[in-house]
Design a protein around this motif. Structure first.
Motif, short mmCIF file in Angstrom:
data_model
loop_
_atom_site.label_atom_id
_atom_site.label_comp_id
_atom_site.label_asym_id
_atom_site.label_seq_id
_atom_site.Cartn_x
_atom_site.Cartn_y
_atom_site.Cartn_z
N ASN A 1 0.81 -1.22 0.00
CA ASN A 1 0.00 0.00 0.00
C ASN A 1 0.84 1.26 0.00
N SER A 2 2.01 1.18 0.64
CA SER A 2 2.80 2.39 0.80
C SER A 2 3.39 2.87 -0.53
N ILE A 3 3.48 1.97 -1.51
CA ILE A 3 4.12 2.38 -2.77
C ILE A 3 3.26 3.40 -3.54
N PRO A 4 1.96 3.10 -3.78
CA PRO A 4 1.15 4.16 -4.40
C PRO A 4 1.09 5.43 -3.55
N ILE A 5 1.06 5.27 -2.22
CA ILE A 5 1.04 6.46 -1.36
C ILE A 5 2.29 7.30 -1.59
N THR A 6 3.44 6.61 -1.69
CA THR A 6 4.69 7.32 -1.93
C THR A 6 4.65 8.08 -3.25
N PHE A 7 4.16 7.40 -4.29
CA PHE A 7 4.15 8.06 -5.60
C PHE A 7 3.20 9.25 -5.59
N ARG A 8 2.09 9.12 -4.85
CA ARG A 8 1.16 10.24 -4.74
C ARG A 8 1.84 11.41 -4.02
N PHE A 9 2.52 11.08 -2.94
CA PHE A 9 3.23 12.11 -2.18
C PHE A 9 4.28 12.80 -3.04
N VAL A 10 5.10 11.99 -3.72
CA VAL A 10 6.17 12.56 -4.55
C VAL A 10 5.57 13.40 -5.68
N GLY A 11 4.57 12.85 -6.37
CA GLY A 11 3.96 13.56 -7.48
C GLY A 11 3.41 14.91 -7.05
N GLU A 12 2.68 14.90 -5.95
CA GLU A 12 2.05 16.14 -5.48
C GLU A 12 3.07 17.15 -5.00
N SER A 13 3.99 16.71 -4.13
CA SER A 13 4.90 17.74 -3.61
C SER A 13 5.83 18.27 -4.67
N VAL A 14 6.26 17.42 -5.61
CA VAL A 14 7.16 17.93 -6.64
C VAL A 14 6.42 18.93 -7.53
N THR A 15 5.21 18.57 -7.93
CA THR A 15 4.44 19.50 -8.78
C THR A 15 4.23 20.82 -8.06
N LEU A 16 3.76 20.74 -6.82
CA LEU A 16 3.51 21.97 -6.06
C LEU A 16 4.78 22.80 -5.90
N ALA A 17 5.87 22.13 -5.46
CA ALA A 17 7.10 22.86 -5.19
C ALA A 17 7.62 23.53 -6.46
N VAL A 18 7.56 22.83 -7.59
CA VAL A 18 8.08 23.39 -8.83
C VAL A 18 7.21 24.56 -9.30
N LEU A 19 5.89 24.39 -9.22
CA LEU A 19 5.01 25.48 -9.67
C LEU A 19 5.14 26.70 -8.77
N ILE A 20 5.12 26.48 -7.45
CA ILE A 20 5.24 27.60 -6.53
C ILE A 20 6.61 28.27 -6.71
N GLY A 21 7.64 27.44 -6.84
CA GLY A 21 8.99 27.97 -7.04
C GLY A 21 9.07 28.81 -8.31
N LEU A 22 8.42 28.34 -9.37
CA LEU A 22 8.41 29.08 -10.63
C LEU A 22 7.69 30.41 -10.45
N GLY A 23 6.57 30.36 -9.74
CA GLY A 23 5.82 31.60 -9.48
C GLY A 23 6.66 32.60 -8.72
N ILE A 24 7.31 32.13 -7.66
CA ILE A 24 8.16 33.01 -6.86
C ILE A 24 9.25 33.62 -7.72
N ALA A 25 9.91 32.77 -8.53
CA ALA A 25 11.03 33.25 -9.35
C ALA A 25 10.56 34.30 -10.35
N LEU A 26 9.43 34.04 -11.01
CA LEU A 26 8.94 35.00 -12.01
C LEU A 26 8.59 36.33 -11.37
N ALA A 27 7.95 36.27 -10.20
CA ALA A 27 7.56 37.52 -9.52
C ALA A 27 8.80 38.28 -9.06
N LEU A 28 9.75 37.57 -8.49
CA LEU A 28 10.91 38.25 -7.92
C LEU A 28 11.96 38.60 -8.97
N ASN A 29 11.72 38.20 -10.21
CA ASN A 29 12.64 38.57 -11.28
C ASN A 29 12.28 39.95 -11.84
#
Lengths: 292, 304
Positions: free
Chosen positions: B75-103
């Protein structure tokens, strides 16, 4: 830029700042109140009468007599945080200095020199950073148990060195690769030995990168949780992360816990500000270019 | 054939000098990689017996077979992939937003830039503790804010079996987004401003300029940071441990948490070692796949 865009930009920046700081602000808010005001409805978004009571208790400074009911802080919190902070610094300081010294040398080797199996070594370096700590900590636990290193600072330091040297190497190799080659070459032609050229010419040029590497190493060692949790919990060598987590799991009161966390954050927040000054020069993107 | 004569005898060749410089690194890396890996490999082929202290007997592949029938681990394997997928997407999008605004040219940009790095300097376990105070039902920031804004009337329980992993993903993305932002800010420095001027002359709007000038140039930073955060998320455990403890139940137990539970809570050392090897294998395969994708993307797209 058009006026509308300008407003939109400010709006975005406000959102970004709120997102980044509200969680930290919140524990600050909780740490400056007593339990009686924390649970009020509606919840106080800011402390009405801020108190430094919890900080004073944890730092074992004298406190004014107050008649607040339930405003007692376990002596345990103060003791654990105090010892944890001391241990964390005793570990992080020497380890980060040694790792930076050694990592600078290997970072230079990777960034500047050609040698056999370079890519292979780089992959090894990367692999050592990829392993999940929880998956490799057990062998150390058993090894330390037999050697009597369990619950000692020395044991932890060995592991941190192994963790930080590759990290510093990785972070610095791009930086070294980006330094101008000509000055070093000129020094060599003038009869400088390799080590001398490295010491007198290259390392001074690389100083900003090395400072950044050290700050990064210190923060990483200071923040490290899993090895410390498994190898030092409950011992006199317990560092700050397991100390704080232990208190947290024991349902320490909300304001007391918040104050403890705030205190533990201060050193990294200060160093984080130093780090960002240099991080742009680090060119951490570059190592991949070296491999690719 | 005559070897070409060197004009000057070299004191030390690159090769030897490099080896001298690398010796300490090699020693420590070996100690931290080779030793625990070989020990846990040996351990994973044992069976442990608790008669007269802890003993091991050779068990072959039993532990590995056991893992495949362990419902928590599977069970933990799909949970892990869900966790990784979500946090990576969020972190990259938020990071991109921050970078564009602060540029953008902005008053106090340097200060803001310095400050937004801070969540990254905070450790993963502290991130979990801090965010537990965000989600708390009675004194949590989220409920307090929503109530102050009049959006909700009674407190909401945020960490539920259904969405526990999302709460962790958001907390982890908060911790990682600044790192992404700095990679993107670094990438943005390499975009020639002429391109924007040209695009504006051609009548391209903000969105069009972003899509056809900014984004292609950020491809490289995007690949690097995605891989980096993916690895860091897949191997992480601290935030989950302090924020949800893997719960409620095992709703947010990623595979690293199952390794932790089996090894250190149930003291199944040999079994934990076998589980570790599955985890290591999955993480390494993930890295290799992403690495190949990246070098391919790099070869095709170039950098500047």
């Amino acid at each position: 830029m058009a006026k509308g865009n300008r407003a939109l930009l400010y709006f975005a920046v406000i959102i970004i700042v709120l997102w980044s700081f509200m969680p930290i602000y919140w524990i600050l808010n909780l740490s400056l109140q007593f339990e009686s005001t924390i649970y009020a409805t509606p919840t106080n978004l800011a402390p009405l009468k801020p108190t430094d009571y919890w900080y004073r208790r944890i730092l074992q400074l004298p406190v004014e007599e107050i008649e607040m009911a339930g405003a007692s802080v376990g002596a345990m919190t103060a003791e654990h945080i105090g010892r944890g902070l001391k241990n964390s610094i005793l570990v992080a300081l020497p380890v980060s200095v040694i790792a930076t010294a050694v990592g600078s040398l290997s970072g230079y080797a990777f960034g500047r020199l050609k040698f056999k199996f370079k890519n292979g070594w780089l992959v090894m370096l990367l692999a050592s950073q990829v392993l999940p700590p929880v998956a490799v900590v057990l062998p150390f636990f058993i090894f330390f148990l037999t050697l009597g290193l369990l619950g000692t600072l020395h044991g932890l330091m060995i592991i941190y060195l192994g963790m930080l040297i590759p990290l510093v190497t990785w972070v610095l190799l791009g930086f070294f690769a980006g330094l101008p080659l000509e000055i070093e070459r000129a020094a060599r032609i003038d009869g400088c030995g390799r080590l001398e050229a490295l010491r007198k010419i290259v390392l001074p040029m690389a100083a900003p990168g090395i400072v950044a590497g050290w700050v990064l190493a210190f923060i990483t060692a200071y923040n490290e949780f899993m090895y410390a949790w498994i190898l030092t919990t409950g011992s006199f060598a317990q560092t700050l992360p397991p100390a704080i987590t232990g208190l947290f799991f024991q349902d320490t009161g909300v304001p007391e816990m918040s104050a403890a966390v705030m205190l533990s954050l201060l050193p990294v927040l200060a160093l984080g500000l130093v780090l960002q000054k240099y991080i742009m020069q680090l060119r951490i993107v570059d190592p991949v270019t070296v491999v690719a | 054939m005559r070897k070409p004569q060197r004009s000057k005898p070299r004191v030390t060749s690159d090769q030897t000098f490099a080896i001298y410089l690398l010796l300490p690194l090699i020693f420590f890396t070996m100690a931290l990689v080779i030793y625990p890996l070989s020990y846990s490999l040996w351990l994973s082929f044992q069976e442990q017996i608790w008669i007269g202290g802890l003993r091991y007997v050779f068990g072959g592949l039993t532990q590995y077979a056991k893992a495949l029938k362990d419902p928590l681990f599977i069970n933990s394997i799909p949970i892990t992939f869900r966790f990784v997928g979500e946090s990576v997407t969020l972190a990259v999008l938020i990071g991109l937003g921050i970078a564009l605004a602060l540029n953008q040219p902005l008053q106090g940009r340097k200060v803001i830039r310095a400050l937004i790095l801070l969540p990254w300097a905070i450790s993963e376990f502290a991130t979990g503790i801090i965010w537990s105070f965000v989600y708390k039902r009675d004194v949590g920031l989220l409920n307090a804010m929503l109530k102050a804004l009049g959006i909700i009337e009674s407190d909401i329980v945020w960490i539920t079996p259904k969405f526990a992993i999302e709460t962790v993903s958001i907390a982890f993305a908060w911790h990682m987004a600044p790192l992404a932002a700095f990679f993107f800010l670094a990438g943005l420095q390499f975009i020639p401003t002429d391109l924007y001027r040209q695009a504006r002359i051609d009548g391209a709007g903000v969105v069009r300029r972003f899509l056809s000038v900014t984004l292609p140039h950020l491809k490289y930073s995007m690949l690097v940071i995605t891989i980096l955060i993916t690895v860091m998320t897949a191997r992480s455990l601290d935030t989950i441990l302090t924020l949800t403890g893997g719960g409620p139940g095992f709703a947010s137990s990623t595979f690293t948490n199952i390794v932790y539970v089996r090894t250190f809570k149930e003291l199944q050392f040999a079994y934990g070692a076998a589980l570790s090897w599955y985890v290591i294998l999955i993480v390494v395969i993930l890295v290799i796949v992403m690495f190949m994708l990246m070098t391919k993307g790099f070869a095709r797209g170039g950098r500047r």
